[in-house]
Write a protein that holds these residues in place. Structure first.
Motif, PDB file in Angstrom:
ATOM      1  N   ARG A   2       0.838  -1.189   0.000  1.00 33.30           N
ATOM      2  CA  ARG A   2       0.000   0.000   0.000  1.00 33.30           C
ATOM      3  C   ARG A   2       0.880   1.249   0.000  1.00 33.30           C
ATOM      4  NH1 ARG A   2      -4.172  -1.785   4.864  1.00 33.30           N
ATOM      5  NH2 ARG A   2      -5.213  -3.498   3.743  1.00 33.30           N
TER       6      ARG A   2
ATOM      7  N   LEU B 148       2.541   4.543   1.082  1.00 35.97           N
ATOM      8  CA  LEU B 148       2.836   5.114   2.383  1.00 35.97           C
ATOM      9  C   LEU B 148       2.352   6.556   2.431  1.00 35.97           C
ATOM     10  CD1 LEU B 148       6.442   3.734   3.008  1.00 35.97           C
ATOM     11  CD2 LEU B 148       4.263   2.826   3.831  1.00 35.97           C
ATOM     12  N   PRO B 149       1.945   7.029   3.608  1.00 35.72           N
ATOM     13  CA  PRO B 149       1.457   8.408   3.703  1.00 35.72           C
ATOM     14  C   PRO B 149       2.581   9.402   3.454  1.00 35.72           C
ATOM     15  CG  PRO B 149       1.667   7.429   5.878  1.00 35.72           C
ATOM     16  CD  PRO B 149       1.876   6.322   4.895  1.00 35.72           C
ATOM     17  N   PRO B 150       2.274  10.556   2.887  1.00 35.46           N
ATOM     18  CA  PRO B 150       3.325  11.555   2.643  1.00 35.46           C
ATOM     19  C   PRO B 150       3.825  12.154   3.959  1.00 35.46           C
ATOM     20  CG  PRO B 150       1.164  12.469   2.148  1.00 35.46           C
ATOM     21  CD  PRO B 150       0.951  11.016   2.450  1.00 35.46           C
TER      22      PRO B 150
ATOM     23  N   ASN C  66       6.796  11.694   8.964  1.00 33.84           N
ATOM     24  CA  ASN C  66       6.411  11.068  10.225  1.00 33.84           C
ATOM     25  C   ASN C  66       6.615   9.557  10.130  1.00 33.84           C
ATOM     26  OD1 ASN C  66       5.162  10.024  12.495  1.00 33.84           O
ATOM     27  ND2 ASN C  66       3.544  11.565  12.494  1.00 33.84           N
TER      28      ASN C  66
ATOM     29  N   ARG D 187       3.550   7.113  11.352  1.00 31.90           N
ATOM     30  CA  ARG D 187       2.439   6.905  10.410  1.00 31.90           C
ATOM     31  C   ARG D 187       2.827   5.884   9.346  1.00 31.90           C
ATOM     32  NH1 ARG D 187       0.621  12.220   7.782  1.00 31.90           N
ATOM     33  NH2 ARG D 187      -0.966  10.777   6.957  1.00 31.90           N
ATOM     34  N   LYS D 188       4.052   5.973   8.871  1.00 31.39           N
ATOM     35  CA  LYS D 188       4.498   5.024   7.850  1.00 31.39           C
ATOM     36  C   LYS D 188       4.560   3.613   8.417  1.00 31.39           C
ATOM     37  CE  LYS D 188       7.297   8.515   5.464  1.00 31.39           C
ATOM     38  NZ  LYS D 188       6.497   8.623   4.239  1.00 31.39           N
TER      39      LYS D 188
ATOM     40  N   VAL E 259       1.072   2.091   8.733  1.00 35.81           N
ATOM     41  CA  VAL E 259       0.549   1.601   7.452  1.00 35.81           C
ATOM     42  C   VAL E 259       1.239   0.298   7.060  1.00 35.81           C
ATOM     43  CG1 VAL E 259       0.392   2.120   4.994  1.00 35.81           C
ATOM     44  CG2 VAL E 259      -0.131   3.893   6.664  1.00 35.81           C
TER      45      VAL E 259
ATOM     46  N   ASP F   5      -0.580  -3.502   6.564  1.00 34.89           N
ATOM     47  CA  ASP F   5      -0.586  -3.985   5.187  1.00 34.89           C
ATOM     48  C   ASP F   5      -0.459  -5.514   5.176  1.00 34.89           C
ATOM     49  OD1 ASP F   5      -0.345  -4.451   2.500  1.00 34.89           O
ATOM     50  OD2 ASP F   5       1.238  -2.980   2.159  1.00 34.89           O
TER      51      ASP F   5
END
Length: 442
Positions: A104, A106-108, A111, A114-115, A118, A122
């Motif tokens: 998936r 990864l968030p921008p 941080n 948060r990564k 995720v 996954d």
């Protein structure tokens, strides 16, 4: 020099899943030997992954109670994902099989928590872990199979050489032993080795295909992910095709405006001026007025001719009335070099396909007249399954290309609106081949 504009499917060369299973093609295929080498040397990597995961995960889980285990587990998770990425690359190189990344996005931002969240949520992360834990027994089984198969095969194939070097060789079978005193008496062993070679080839291909499918199952995308990815790629391709089609239409509109302004409009303006001058001279100089009227009449005919040519450039009437074969024959008849036309279409294609095919031929023959210095050309149109194929060949000097802003590039943009492709193959010295593959449905 060859250039492809558009796409018509994807091909996978040198793949254990797509290659021939006949003996000679397998011997010639580099994928066979890459697979054998990979399976023979892959066990250390599987052993390293197994030991690192068992020790690392166990130690991290044991130290979670004192909090140090949590960052260690996070590092282990990142580590086994990187190991899985490397495994995908190696499988692609060895087996010629594409194992797409299933992760998936990864968030921008920067941080890391948060990564990591995720990554942990996954499912692909945990499938990676399962694959790497099972890699050691799989790699050990492949190692044993490869060493046994190719070791025995190589020994039998080299029996004459071994007998010559050692002054004889004894071969033990389950039913007894055979003594070969010299290379000549050892030749039957080479025949046996050829049969063993056949078995080793099929064993290698079977194990490689099974490993590739197993890797796709655990390291690749799921069915839903694959469908979503295909839909996204298709959407992106259609968006690009639509943009290219809009650009092509805009370019065509500007060309029509330019031709009208520089051609027919100027001639009609000259006709109006001649008629106005003739009216002024009608009473005083009838002969001069007559000459001006004749000049205006000639200008009117020239303007009509230019408008007819312009209309033919937008959409020729013969294409609507009689179809592609007569329209292409008409283009060939107006060409400055002899052009052979062969059209073999069982049914009439859609109007959009006919139009694009007509203008591709028109542009190609125009290039033949302007640049190719050719003495002959040929035009073929035929059906290849769901595709209409148009091919233009000339014996000119070559060097043509579908350069941005050029005529062939514009036609390729128009072909892209129906998911077609245009191929230009024009090496220096010729011949030049322009081929268009146009789908009958899109």
């Amino acid at each position: 020099m060859g250039e492809v504009v558009g796409r018509r499917g994807r091909s996978l060369r040198g793949s254990v899943l797509r290659g021939s299973w006949r003996p000679l093609p397998m011997v010639r295929s580099a994928a066979t030997w890459r697979s054998a080498l990979f399976m023979a040397v892959h066990a250390p990597y599987g052993f390293a992954c197994f030991v690192a995961l068992v020790v690392g995960v166990a130690f991290s889980a044991a130290t979670v109670i004192v909090w140090i285990g949590i960052p260690l587990l996070a590092l282990m998770m990142v580590g086994w994902r990187l190991a899985a990425v490397l495994e995908r690359r190696m499988i692609g190189l060895a087996f010629g099989v594409d194992v797409p990344s299933p992760y998936r996005a990864l968030p921008p931002g920067r941080n890391p928590f948060r990564k990591l969240r995720v990554m942990g949520a996954d499912p692909a992360t945990w499938k990676d872990l399962l694959y790497l834990l099972l890699l050691l027994p799989l790699a050990m089984a492949e190692l044993v199979a490869m060493v046994a198969a190719w070791g025995v095969t190589g020994t039998f194939l080299g029996l004459p050489l071994i007998a010559g070097v050692r002054g004889g060789v004894e071969v033990d079978f389950w039913f007894g032993s055979v003594w070969a005193a010299d290379p000549l008496t050892a030749l039957p062993g080479t025949v046996v080795g050829l049969f063993l070679l056949l078995g080793a080839l099929y064993l290698t291909r079977s194990l490689a295909a099974a490993h590739a499918l197993y890797a796709r199952l655990l390291l690749g995308t799921s069915r839903a992910q694959a469908e979503n990815r295909e839909l996204r790629e298709r959407t992106a391709h259609l968006q690009a095709s639509r943009a290219r089609g809009v650009d092509a239409v805009e370019f065509e509109r500007r060309r029509i405006e330019r031709d009208l302004h520089d051609g027919a409009q100027q001639r009609l303006l000259a006709v109006a001026m001649d008629i106005g001058r003739a009216r002024a001279k009608l009473d005083d100089d009838p002969e001069g007025a007559r000459a001006l009227i004749e000049q205006a009449h000639a200008g009117t005919k020239e303007a009509i001719t230019e408008l007819r040519d312009l209309a033919r450039g937008i959409y020729p009437a013969i294409l609507t009335d009689r179809g592609l074969d007569p329209a292409l024959s008409g283009l060939a008849a107006r060409a400055p070099v002899p052009v052979e036309v062969a059209v073999d279409l069982p049914d009439r294609p859609p109007a959009a396909v006919e139009s694009i095919a007509y203008f591709i031929v028109a542009e190609a023959l125009a290039n033949v007249a302007k640049y190719a210095r050719a003495t002959s050309a040929s035009v073929r149109a035929f059906q290849d399954g769901p595709w209409i194929v148009v091919e233009i060949v000339d014996n000119g000097v070559g060097g043509a290309a579908a350069s941005p802003g050029g005529g062939l590039a514009g036609l390729a943009d128009r072909a892209a609106t129906i998911d077609g492709i245009v191929i230009v193959d024009s090496p220096p010295g010729g011949p030049t081949i322009v081929r268009a593959d146009l789908p009958c449905s899109w």
